[in-house]
Design a protein around this motif. Structure first.
Motif, PDB file in Angstrom:
ATOM      1  N   ARG A  43       0.843  -1.196   0.000  1.00  0.00           N
ATOM      2  CA  ARG A  43       0.000   0.000   0.000  1.00  0.00           C
ATOM      3  C   ARG A  43       0.871   1.237   0.000  1.00  0.00           C
ATOM      4  O   ARG A  43       1.996   1.223   0.490  1.00  0.00           O
ATOM      5  N   PRO A  44       0.355   2.335  -0.564  1.00  0.00           N
ATOM      6  CA  PRO A  44       1.142   3.568  -0.556  1.00  0.00           C
ATOM      7  C   PRO A  44       1.353   4.047   0.882  1.00  0.00           C
ATOM      8  O   PRO A  44       0.436   3.996   1.690  1.00  0.00           O
ATOM      9  N   ARG A  45       2.557   4.472   1.180  1.00  0.00           N
ATOM     10  CA  ARG A  45       2.833   4.953   2.536  1.00  0.00           C
ATOM     11  C   ARG A  45       3.595   6.269   2.503  1.00  0.00           C
ATOM     12  O   ARG A  45       4.383   6.522   1.598  1.00  0.00           O
ATOM     13  N   LYS A  93       4.637   5.167  -7.798  1.00  0.00           N
ATOM     14  CA  LYS A  93       3.234   5.540  -8.018  1.00  0.00           C
ATOM     15  C   LYS A  93       2.425   4.394  -8.617  1.00  0.00           C
ATOM     16  O   LYS A  93       1.244   4.247  -8.363  1.00  0.00           O
ATOM     17  N   ARG A  94       3.089   3.619  -9.508  1.00  0.00           N
ATOM     18  CA  ARG A  94       2.403   2.442 -10.075  1.00  0.00           C
ATOM     19  C   ARG A  94       3.171   1.215  -9.604  1.00  0.00           C
ATOM     20  O   ARG A  94       4.267   0.950 -10.074  1.00  0.00           O
ATOM     21  N   ASP A  95       2.574   0.510  -8.693  1.00  0.00           N
ATOM     22  CA  ASP A  95       3.291  -0.621  -8.114  1.00  0.00           C
ATOM     23  C   ASP A  95       2.482  -1.888  -8.332  1.00  0.00           C
ATOM     24  O   ASP A  95       1.296  -1.948  -8.015  1.00  0.00           O
ATOM     25  N   LEU A  96       3.127  -2.900  -8.922  1.00  0.00           N
ATOM     26  CA  LEU A  96       2.384  -4.118  -9.260  1.00  0.00           C
ATOM     27  C   LEU A  96       2.058  -4.964  -8.037  1.00  0.00           C
ATOM     28  O   LEU A  96       1.044  -5.630  -7.993  1.00  0.00           O
ATOM     29  N   GLY A  97       2.937  -4.903  -7.034  1.00  0.00           N
ATOM     30  CA  GLY A  97       2.725  -5.721  -5.832  1.00  0.00           C
ATOM     31  C   GLY A  97       1.466  -5.348  -5.071  1.00  0.00           C
ATOM     32  O   GLY A  97       0.992  -6.105  -4.227  1.00  0.00           O
ATOM     33  N   SER A  98       0.910  -4.177  -5.396  1.00  0.00           N
ATOM     34  CA  SER A  98      -0.246  -3.738  -4.623  1.00  0.00           C
ATOM     35  C   SER A  98      -1.467  -4.626  -4.863  1.00  0.00           C
ATOM     36  O   SER A  98      -2.476  -4.500  -4.193  1.00  0.00           O
ATOM     37  N   ILE A  99      -1.353  -5.559  -5.801  1.00  0.00           N
ATOM     38  CA  ILE A  99      -2.413  -6.555  -5.995  1.00  0.00           C
ATOM     39  C   ILE A  99      -2.612  -7.354  -4.702  1.00  0.00           C
ATOM     40  O   ILE A  99      -3.707  -7.788  -4.385  1.00  0.00           O
ATOM     41  N   ASN A 100      -1.527  -7.501  -3.921  1.00  0.00           N
ATOM     42  CA  ASN A 100      -1.612  -8.209  -2.630  1.00  0.00           C
ATOM     43  C   ASN A 100      -2.692  -7.623  -1.737  1.00  0.00           C
ATOM     44  O   ASN A 100      -3.287  -8.307  -0.922  1.00  0.00           O
ATOM     45  N   ASN A 101      -2.881  -6.311  -1.896  1.00  0.00           N
ATOM     46  CA  ASN A 101      -3.855  -5.628  -1.055  1.00  0.00           C
ATOM     47  C   ASN A 101      -5.254  -6.183  -1.277  1.00  0.00           C
ATOM     48  O   ASN A 101      -6.038  -6.348  -0.353  1.00  0.00           O
ATOM     49  N   ASN A 285      -8.306   2.961   6.830  1.00  0.00           N
ATOM     50  CA  ASN A 285      -7.240   3.566   6.015  1.00  0.00           C
ATOM     51  C   ASN A 285      -6.372   4.556   6.801  1.00  0.00           C
ATOM     52  O   ASN A 285      -5.995   5.609   6.272  1.00  0.00           O
ATOM     53  N   ASN A 286      -6.066   4.199   8.024  1.00  0.00           N
ATOM     54  CA  ASN A 286      -5.233   5.094   8.846  1.00  0.00           C
ATOM     55  C   ASN A 286      -3.767   5.069   8.414  1.00  0.00           C
ATOM     56  O   ASN A 286      -2.926   5.689   9.046  1.00  0.00           O
ATOM     57  N   THR A 487     -11.600   3.275  16.006  1.00  0.00           N
ATOM     58  CA  THR A 487     -12.938   3.825  15.807  1.00  0.00           C
ATOM     59  C   THR A 487     -13.771   2.831  15.012  1.00  0.00           C
ATOM     60  O   THR A 487     -13.248   1.947  14.339  1.00  0.00           O
ATOM     61  N   LYS A 488     -15.064   2.996  15.114  1.00  0.00           N
ATOM     62  CA  LYS A 488     -15.976   2.069  14.443  1.00  0.00           C
ATOM     63  C   LYS A 488     -16.056   2.437  12.975  1.00  0.00           C
ATOM     64  O   LYS A 488     -16.216   3.603  12.629  1.00  0.00           O
ATOM     65  N   ARG A 489     -15.926   1.426  12.095  1.00  0.00           N
ATOM     66  CA  ARG A 489     -15.983   1.773  10.680  1.00  0.00           C
ATOM     67  C   ARG A 489     -17.389   1.618  10.131  1.00  0.00           C
ATOM     68  O   ARG A 489     -18.147   0.761  10.554  1.00  0.00           O
ATOM     69  N   ALA A 490     -17.678   2.482   9.166  1.00  0.00           N
ATOM     70  CA  ALA A 490     -19.016   2.459   8.575  1.00  0.00           C
ATOM     71  C   ALA A 490     -18.983   1.718   7.254  1.00  0.00           C
ATOM     72  O   ALA A 490     -19.961   1.142   6.811  1.00  0.00           O
ATOM     73  N   LYS A 491     -17.808   1.744   6.605  1.00  0.00           N
ATOM     74  CA  LYS A 491     -17.737   1.238   5.248  1.00  0.00           C
ATOM     75  C   LYS A 491     -16.832   0.008   5.212  1.00  0.00           C
ATOM     76  O   LYS A 491     -15.827  -0.057   5.898  1.00  0.00           O
ATOM     77  N   LYS A 492     -17.213  -0.980   4.412  1.00  0.00           N
ATOM     78  CA  LYS A 492     -16.368  -2.156   4.306  1.00  0.00           C
ATOM     79  C   LYS A 492     -15.996  -2.401   2.856  1.00  0.00           C
ATOM     80  O   LYS A 492     -16.822  -2.329   1.970  1.00  0.00           O
ATOM     81  N   SER A 493     -14.731  -2.683   2.608  1.00  0.00           N
ATOM     82  CA  SER A 493     -14.299  -3.107   1.282  1.00  0.00           C
ATOM     83  C   SER A 493     -12.966  -3.791   1.463  1.00  0.00           C
ATOM     84  O   SER A 493     -12.336  -3.666   2.512  1.00  0.00           O
ATOM     85  N   LEU A 494     -12.538  -4.537   0.454  1.00  0.00           N
ATOM     86  CA  LEU A 494     -11.260  -5.233   0.590  1.00  0.00           C
ATOM     87  C   LEU A 494     -10.112  -4.249   0.699  1.00  0.00           C
ATOM     88  O   LEU A 494      -9.103  -4.518   1.332  1.00  0.00           O
ATOM     89  N   TRP A 495     -10.270  -3.114   0.030  1.00  0.00           N
ATOM     90  CA  TRP A 495      -9.167  -2.159   0.035  1.00  0.00           C
ATOM     91  C   TRP A 495      -9.042  -1.444   1.373  1.00  0.00           C
ATOM     92  O   TRP A 495      -7.963  -1.085   1.800  1.00  0.00           O
ATOM     93  N   SER A 496     -10.197  -1.232   1.997  1.00  0.00           N
ATOM     94  CA  SER A 496     -10.204  -0.447   3.235  1.00  0.00           C
ATOM     95  C   SER A 496      -9.713  -1.285   4.395  1.00  0.00           C
ATOM     96  O   SER A 496     -10.287  -2.332   4.688  1.00  0.00           O
ATOM     97  N   LYS A 497      -8.666  -0.813   5.048  1.00  0.00           N
ATOM     98  CA  LYS A 497      -8.127  -1.556   6.176  1.00  0.00           C
ATOM     99  C   LYS A 497      -7.841  -0.606   7.316  1.00  0.00           C
ATOM    100  O   LYS A 497      -7.513   0.551   7.107  1.00  0.00           O
TER     101      LYS A 497
END
Ligand SMILES: [Zn+2]
Lengths: 583, 117
Positions: A43-45, A93-101, A285-286, A487-497
């Motif tokens: 993930r981008p950091r 900026k374009r990273d192929l490994g981010s598929i792991n996410n 996404n903290n 905090t309690k999350r409202a939204k769920k998706s695979l990307w959101s962690k």
């Protein structure tokens, strides 16, 4: 202030910074926020902190034998330095490994251990090559060369940390018969006085003038020696300390001269005044670039003169963020919003007043639900009263989840800790050696009480007058905090962690899974999830993990964890491989 | 790193010394007369207590002389140092408090599920 610009390269592009800038400060000066990719999910950091606790901004110094995993928040720039980001391919900026996410369900807690469980032959032929290629941080160094020397010291008192408390202690010891060594990690003394606008004046002088005067007094006193750029890494038995001095700060490597000095110090008493480290709060996404610890954000402004963002959103559960608002409005900037977990009635009146005066929206009894963005934050969601979600566009979010006294050296000395219910942190309880803790490391977060504490704890000294000092403190005088780890999350998706350990890509979901699978002892949980096992050793995350897990297990407080934490915080993990071999 | 008070040279860093294991393990007077079990006990079996331990040290990078030390293994505190050939002080002279530095219980290794026998 027109300073001489220093030019260095980051990922092939040339940037200019000021003398004394760290790589991180110089990048922020050039508005570069994306500096690396994460360990597992790619993930981008960005830059999360402004010091030794940095989990994200690790870079590779190409012109120093390819040195990997250098903290951009510590390493200072010099002319011609060549820096590269890590763990990305083909580009940052374009990273192929981010598929792991997106494949993340496969890489959940214990993934690594589960790969050992079969089918036969899979480990050797599939998992191992795959893991070896994608995991890991930087690339290994090449043709490594470095010279270093050893120095032995025998002194009466060592003061670890040249911040406010360390300076006061040294001032008290000036011109006495005690042989004293004052050790500071940064290149200048002053600590918090230089990092934040917490104290307006000392004895009616500007804090920087007071630091200069005090430093001169200490330097003129023949019994005290000051070591700067020196990190105390180890506290052994019989008050034996090991410290590493970096002689090449802000200079290119010179293979002819010693670059590092290893100090082996035997002392009669050790004064620990090494301060505290800020914690974060986990939310959706903290980890996105643009999220930064609040005190670090202020440190960039005060110490480096860099404003990472003129109108950030501030998210806090404690009283310390007052000074950040003060720093920003002092420069004519204005935070977009101030989100406080506490009820309106519990927020200090100084803070409310300051926010009202500058027309900064205050969201009390609210929290950050999460944030959105691709390579940087673009929007944050605030869960305000009555569960109402409010979205605010911003590029930076400053988080403060409280403070941990920096007890690493204290635990190495085998001292015992206790959980403080008002600070929500572990603090020293009982010393095992001749150790004295002063200031925030001892759990004293009040500047007003500091001089009293020093006079009391150093009363073994004979024939020395009590210190007296007149302080003008900015904002709330008492530290107050409300417990919040996630905090309690409202939204769920695979990307959101929602992350707990940013460097090892451990999410709060991994902690829950580990507990479900029966790893509810903290040492087991740590091993299973790899939480706090990165090069940062969980400096900002391990207490948060305890907080979340004790909530899951419905333990009332930390008391039951107290004894589990007492595993000595390990030394070597702080050390870069460069000087590990000397220990 | 411990600070060890060599009876011949004075206080020096631990790195100058080598530990020689348990002290006062008597070699059987007539090795040919003991059975294998007794011999192996002499060679291999050591007390290894958590608490007060009588052990030997040698000042390898110094005077190269051997001496005895009494150390509390739970705290690493050296309680007494005496020369070879001197009568060892009786163990009851030292308070065996077992106060372990990390607050562990007397038995076990910090794992709280280990119960006292
Ligand atoms: Zn000797």
């Amino acid at each position: 202030m027109s300073e001489h610009k220093i030019y260095f390269k980051f990922d092939g592009k040339t940037y200019g910074g000021n003398e004394g800038d760290t790589i991180a400060a110089a990048l922020l000066r050039n508005n570069v926020k994306l500096v690396g990719r994460s360990f597992k999910y790619h993930r981008p950091r960005g830059i999360y902190t402004c010091g030794i606790e940095e989990p994200n901004a690790l870079v590779q110094i190409i012109n120093e034998h390819n040195e990997p995993n250098v903290r951009a928040t510590v390493k200072k720039i010099y002319e011609g330095m060549v820096v590269k980001s890590q763990n990305r391919w083909p580009s940052l900026k374009r990273d192929l490994g981010s598929i792991n996410n997106i494949l993340s369900p496969i890489f959940s807690a214990g993934f690594y251990y589960k790969t050992f469980m079969g089918p036969k032959g899979f480990w050797k032929n599939v998992y191992e090559p795959l893991i070896r290629r994608t995991a890991g941080l930087g690339k290994p160094p090449r043709e490594f060369k470095s010279k270093s020397i050893h120095l032995h010291h025998n002194v009466d008192i060592v003061i670890v940390g040249g911040g406010f408390s360390g300076l006061l202690a040294a001032k008290k010891l000036a011109a006495t018969n005690y042989d004293v060594l004052l050790i500071e990690r940064e290149d200048s003394l002053g600590g918090i006085l230089k990092n934040a606008k917490k104290i307006e004046s000392i004895n009616d002088q500007d804090p920087s003038d007071w630091i200069e005067k005090t430093e001169r007094l200490i330097q003129n006193s023949s019994n005290i020696k000051i070591l700067k750029n020196t990190l105390v890494t180890t506290y052994n038995f019989n008050d034996h300390l090991i410290a590493v001095e970096d002689k090449s700060v802000g200079k290119p490597q010179d293979n002819e001269k010693p670059e590092l000095v290893l100090h082996k110090i035997r002392t009669k008493r050790t004064i620990l005044a090494n301060g505290h480290i800020e914690r974060f709060i986990s939310f959706r996404n903290n980890d996105l670039p643009g999220v930064m610890l609040a005190a670090s954000f202020e440190k960039y402004i005060q110490r480096y003169g860099v404003v990472p963002e003129e109108s950030p959103v501030i998210f806090t559960n404690n009283s310390s963020t007052f000074s950040l608002v003060k720093s920003l409005v002092g420069l004519g900037h204005k935070p977009k919003a101030y989100v406080d977990v506490r009820d309106q009635k519990n927020i200090e009146k100084e803070t409310v007043e300051l926010l009202t005066n500058y027309n900064i929206p205050l969201y009390a009894n609210s929290e950050i639900e999460g944030c959105e963005g691709k390579n940087n934050i673009s929007e944050v969601s605030i869960r305000a009263k009555k569960n109402k979600i409010i979205k605010i566009k911003t590029s930076m979010l400053c988080v403060s989840g409280g403070f941990n006294p920096d007890i690493h050296l204290f635990t190495q000395s085998k001292g015992l800790l206790e959980w403080d219910e008002t600070l929500l942190a572990f603090k020293p309880e009982k010393t095992f050696q001749n150790t004295i803790t002063l200031g925030s490391v001892s759990g004293n977060f009040s500047y007003e009480k500091l001089v009293g504490e020093i006079n009391k704890k150093l009363d073994f000294l004979e024939g020395i007058n009590d210190l007296e000092i007149k302080l003008n403190i900015n904002g709330p005088k008492r530290f107050q905090i409300k417990e919040l780890w996630e905090t309690k999350r409202a939204k769920k998706s695979l990307w959101s962690k929602s992350f707990i350990d940013l460097q090892n890509d451990v999410t709060t979901k991994d902690l829950k899974q580990a507990v479900l699978e029966g790893f509810n002892r903290i040492e087991h949980l740590k091993r299973f999830t790899t939480n706090s096992m990165g090069t940062d050793q969980g400096k900002i995350s391990s207490i948060n993990a305890l907080g979340i897990v004790s909530r899951i297990l419905k333990k009332k407080c930390f008391r039951s964890w107290n004894n589990h934490l007492q595993t000595t915080i390990r030394t070597v993990k702080f050390l870069s491989h460069r000087w590990k071999k000397y220990l | 790193m411990l600070l060890i008070n060599c009876p011949y040279c004075g206080e020096r860093d631990q790195s100058e010394f080598t530990n020689g294991g348990e002290a006062h393990v008597a070699r059987p007077k007539d090795p040919d007369q003991v059975n294998d079990r007794e011999w192996s006990e002499y060679v291999f079996v050591r007390a290894n207590p958590k608490g007060i331990y009588y052990e030997r040290w040698v000042h390898t990078h110094g005077c190269k002389k051997w001496f005895n030390a009494i150390r509390d293994t739970s705290t690493d505190e050296i309680l007494k140092i005496y020369k070879m050939g001197e009568t060892p002080p009786p163990i009851k002279r030292f308070k065996n408090t077992l106060r372990s530095p990390s607050g562990e219980p007397d038995v076990g290794s910090g794992n709280f599920t280990v119960k006292k026998p």
